[in-house]
Scaffold this motif. Structure first.
Motif, PDB file in Angstrom:
ATOM      1  N   GLY A   3      59.464  32.718  62.060  1.00 32.49           N
ATOM      2  CA  GLY A   3      58.592  33.682  61.410  1.00 32.49           C
ATOM      3  C   GLY A   3      59.142  34.297  60.149  1.00 32.49           C
ATOM      4  N   ALA A   4      60.219  33.739  59.584  1.00 33.48           N
ATOM      5  CA  ALA A   4      60.817  34.309  58.382  1.00 33.48           C
ATOM      6  C   ALA A   4      60.159  33.821  57.101  1.00 33.48           C
ATOM      7  CB  ALA A   4      62.315  33.990  58.346  1.00 33.48           C
ATOM      8  N   LEU A   5      59.309  32.781  57.190  1.00 40.23           N
ATOM      9  CA  LEU A   5      58.590  32.244  56.035  1.00 40.23           C
ATOM     10  C   LEU A   5      57.112  32.103  56.368  1.00 40.23           C
ATOM     11  CD1 LEU A   5      60.992  29.336  54.924  1.00 40.23           C
ATOM     12  CD2 LEU A   5      60.729  31.563  53.806  1.00 40.23           C
ATOM     13  N   ASP A   6      56.272  32.209  55.345  1.00 47.26           N
ATOM     14  CA  ASP A   6      54.837  31.972  55.521  1.00 47.26           C
ATOM     15  C   ASP A   6      54.503  30.496  55.310  1.00 47.26           C
ATOM     16  OD1 ASP A   6      54.276  34.790  55.835  1.00 47.26           O
ATOM     17  OD2 ASP A   6      54.550  34.966  53.665  1.00 47.26           O
ATOM     18  N   LEU A   7      55.105  29.887  54.295  1.00 43.08           N
ATOM     19  CA  LEU A   7      54.867  28.492  53.931  1.00 43.08           C
ATOM     20  C   LEU A   7      56.201  27.860  53.543  1.00 43.08           C
ATOM     21  CD1 LEU A   7      51.890  29.047  51.436  1.00 43.08           C
ATOM     22  CD2 LEU A   7      51.656  28.303  53.810  1.00 43.08           C
ATOM     23  N   ALA A   8      56.255  26.546  53.636  1.00 42.16           N
ATOM     24  CA  ALA A   8      57.454  25.844  53.159  1.00 42.16           C
ATOM     25  C   ALA A   8      57.064  24.477  52.622  1.00 42.16           C
ATOM     26  CB  ALA A   8      58.487  25.697  54.277  1.00 42.16           C
ATOM     27  N   LEU A   9      57.663  24.113  51.508  1.00 40.34           N
ATOM     28  CA  LEU A   9      57.540  22.767  50.960  1.00 40.34           C
ATOM     29  C   LEU A   9      58.716  21.951  51.469  1.00 40.34           C
ATOM     30  CD1 LEU A   9      56.528  23.738  47.332  1.00 40.34           C
ATOM     31  CD2 LEU A   9      55.125  22.413  48.918  1.00 40.34           C
ATOM     32  N   VAL A  10      58.419  20.919  52.243  1.00 35.67           N
ATOM     33  CA  VAL A  10      59.465  20.144  52.900  1.00 35.67           C
ATOM     34  C   VAL A  10      59.288  18.661  52.588  1.00 35.67           C
ATOM     35  CG1 VAL A  10      59.759  21.819  54.761  1.00 35.67           C
ATOM     36  CG2 VAL A  10      58.090  19.968  55.020  1.00 35.67           C
ATOM     37  N   ALA A  43      47.366  36.144  51.103  1.00 29.51           N
ATOM     38  CA  ALA A  43      47.960  35.718  49.836  1.00 29.51           C
ATOM     39  C   ALA A  43      48.602  34.344  49.964  1.00 29.51           C
ATOM     40  CB  ALA A  43      48.989  36.749  49.366  1.00 29.51           C
ATOM     41  N   ALA A  44      49.239  34.076  51.105  1.00 28.59           N
ATOM     42  CA  ALA A  44      49.865  32.763  51.324  1.00 28.59           C
ATOM     43  C   ALA A  44      48.801  31.673  51.391  1.00 28.59           C
ATOM     44  CB  ALA A  44      50.689  32.782  52.612  1.00 28.59           C
ATOM     45  N   ARG A  45      47.659  31.978  51.981  1.00 28.47           N
ATOM     46  CA  ARG A  45      46.583  30.985  52.037  1.00 28.47           C
ATOM     47  C   ARG A  45      46.069  30.660  50.642  1.00 28.47           C
ATOM     48  NH1 ARG A  45      44.846  34.309  56.342  1.00 28.47           N
ATOM     49  NH2 ARG A  45      42.987  34.985  55.203  1.00 28.47           N
ATOM     50  N   GLU A  46      46.049  31.655  49.761  1.00 29.07           N
ATOM     51  CA  GLU A  46      45.596  31.406  48.394  1.00 29.07           C
ATOM     52  C   GLU A  46      46.600  30.530  47.649  1.00 29.07           C
ATOM     53  OE1 GLU A  46      43.016  31.507  45.150  1.00 29.07           O
ATOM     54  OE2 GLU A  46      42.760  31.930  47.294  1.00 29.07           O
ATOM     55  N   LEU A  47      47.889  30.786  47.844  1.00 28.91           N
ATOM     56  CA  LEU A  47      48.900  29.924  47.222  1.00 28.91           C
ATOM     57  C   LEU A  47      48.814  28.518  47.803  1.00 28.91           C
ATOM     58  CD1 LEU A  47      51.304  29.424  45.386  1.00 28.91           C
ATOM     59  CD2 LEU A  47      52.792  30.332  47.190  1.00 28.91           C
ATOM     60  N   GLN A  48      48.567  28.420  49.093  1.00 26.72           N
ATOM     61  CA  GLN A  48      48.408  27.116  49.740  1.00 26.72           C
ATOM     62  C   GLN A  48      47.262  26.347  49.091  1.00 26.72           C
ATOM     63  OE1 GLN A  48      47.017  27.385  53.817  1.00 26.72           O
ATOM     64  NE2 GLN A  48      48.136  25.550  54.403  1.00 26.72           N
ATOM     65  N   ARG A  49      46.150  27.027  48.859  1.00 21.27           N
ATOM     66  CA  ARG A  49      44.995  26.387  48.217  1.00 21.27           C
ATOM     67  C   ARG A  49      45.354  25.868  46.828  1.00 21.27           C
ATOM     68  NH1 ARG A  49      41.528  27.317  44.487  1.00 21.27           N
ATOM     69  NH2 ARG A  49      42.366  29.398  44.058  1.00 21.27           N
ATOM     70  N   MET A  50      46.083  26.667  46.058  1.00 19.02           N
ATOM     71  CA  MET A  50      46.431  26.257  44.703  1.00 19.02           C
ATOM     72  C   MET A  50      47.396  25.063  44.703  1.00 19.02           C
ATOM     73  SD  MET A  50      46.768  29.990  42.800  1.00 19.02           S
ATOM     74  CE  MET A  50      47.052  29.270  41.181  1.00 19.02           C
ATOM     75  N   LEU A  51      48.296  25.030  45.671  1.00 20.02           N
ATOM     76  CA  LEU A  51      49.199  23.898  45.773  1.00 20.02           C
ATOM     77  C   LEU A  51      48.450  22.616  46.136  1.00 20.02           C
ATOM     78  CD1 LEU A  51      52.196  25.624  47.573  1.00 20.02           C
ATOM     79  CD2 LEU A  51      52.359  24.378  45.405  1.00 20.02           C
ATOM     80  N   LEU A  52      47.495  22.727  47.053  1.00 18.22           N
ATOM     81  CA  LEU A  52      46.745  21.570  47.491  1.00 18.22           C
ATOM     82  C   LEU A  52      45.810  21.052  46.407  1.00 18.22           C
ATOM     83  CD1 LEU A  52      45.899  22.648  51.157  1.00 18.22           C
ATOM     84  CD2 LEU A  52      47.511  20.872  50.452  1.00 18.22           C
ATOM     85  N   GLU A  53      45.356  21.936  45.534  1.00 21.21           N
ATOM     86  CA  GLU A  53      44.401  21.554  44.490  1.00 21.21           C
ATOM     87  C   GLU A  53      45.077  21.216  43.167  1.00 21.21           C
ATOM     88  OE1 GLU A  53      41.619  24.730  44.155  1.00 21.21           O
ATOM     89  OE2 GLU A  53      40.649  24.304  46.087  1.00 21.21           O
TER      90      GLU A  53
END
Length: 294
Positions: free
Chosen positions: A139-146, A283-293
């Motif tokens: 639970g220390a991160l919301d998202l990760a690029l792996v 906010a993390a979901r919005e960044l996720q959307r921008m990364l995916l798009e």
């Protein structure tokens, strides 16, 4: 079981000292000890072995500690989620990424995100995929690029592939061109080259070494143990060649010669990961959307 009891338990587990734990959570030591004993009664098991000057976790305590940390981390995330304004004018995103992705993929995306949501704090943690997966799980991160495949596949994580990236060979323009001057380099050509190699646990190190061994040779390291910036600096100085992502090579400016790998080449898959049991904050979901798009 109360949230406060878990907070006190984690403090004692991390400090291994009741008095220091009480100071850490700003409570009187007798009150902390009473709450720990109450938690032990409710669970029906001792959580600590208490000897003069020596506090250690029991088996029950060891089992509870990662769960308690996760609950506390989730509570903190929930607090931020509730406080976040609907218009995304405030909040935070905790994003983990490998160092090469911080150098290659993220700058443009984070600039666009910051321009759109200047009130969102971006907390970036660099690390290898193995470390980032562990931080996500607790639970220390919301998202990760792996980098896929994950070192230890986990059903508790959801991953979405973002892209497949080519790897290239970088060298100093003042050194001899690898591969006897050809426009492309085969992995087999690296047998005669001295490599500048990343530290252990670095995804690119494992990928490069595995590719060399598949060609029947052990790579020869001129220097090893660095992070991305150090590796590129050593290559510019002429200490050897390195295998790096194309995006990193493209952003690294002057002082490097870039040579593509001959087909089939080397590639890596980049994925965006988050916990399956907890939805990322707004906010993390919005960044996720921008990364995916992107």
């Amino acid at each position: 079981m109360q949230f406060q009891q878990l907070q006190y338990f984690v403090a004692v587990a991390e400090t291994r000292h009741f008095t220091r734990a009480a100071e850490l959570v700003h409570v009187a030591q007798p009150s902390l000890s009473q709450q720990i004993k109450s938690l032990e009664r409710e669970l029906g098991a001792d959580l600590f072995l208490r000897a003069r000057g020596n506090i250690t976790l029991t088996d029950a305590g060891e089992a509870l500690l990662p769960l308690a940390r996760r609950i506390l981390a989730d509570t903190e995330t929930a607090r931020y989620e509730v406080q976040e304004l609907v218009q995304l004018r405030s909040g935070r995103v905790r994003l983990g990424a490998t160092p090469s992705l911080c150098t290659g993929l993220l700058p443009d995306v984070l600039r666009a995100f910051h321009d759109r949501y200047p009130g969102i704090r971006l907390l970036i943690e660099e690390g290898g995929s193995h470390d980032l997966v562990r931080e996500l799980a607790r639970g220390a991160l919301d998202l990760a690029l792996v980098v896929l495949p994950l070192p230890t596949p986990s059903p508790a994580l959801t991953t979405v592939e973002l892209l497949r990236e080519d790897l290239v060979v970088v060298s100093s323009p003042e050194a001899s061109r690898p591969g006897n001057g050809r426009r492309t380099v085969r992995i087999a050509d690296l047998e005669g080259e001295r490599l500048v190699m990343f530290r252990h646990g670095y995804d690119l190190r494992e990928l490069t070494v595995a590719a060399c061994r598949a060609e029947g040779f052990e790579p020869d390291f001129a220097v090893e143990g660095g992070e991305m910036d150090a590796v590129l600096g050593f290559v510019r100085a002429g200490l050897g060649v390195a295998v790096v992502p194309r995006m990193v090579a493209a952003r690294s400016g002057r002082g490097l010669r870039v040579t593509p790998l001959a087909r089939p080449g080397l590639h890596r898959a980049i994925a965006l990961a988050h916990r399956s049991d907890v939805a990322p904050p707004r906010a993390a979901r919005e960044l996720q959307r921008m990364l995916l798009e992107r």
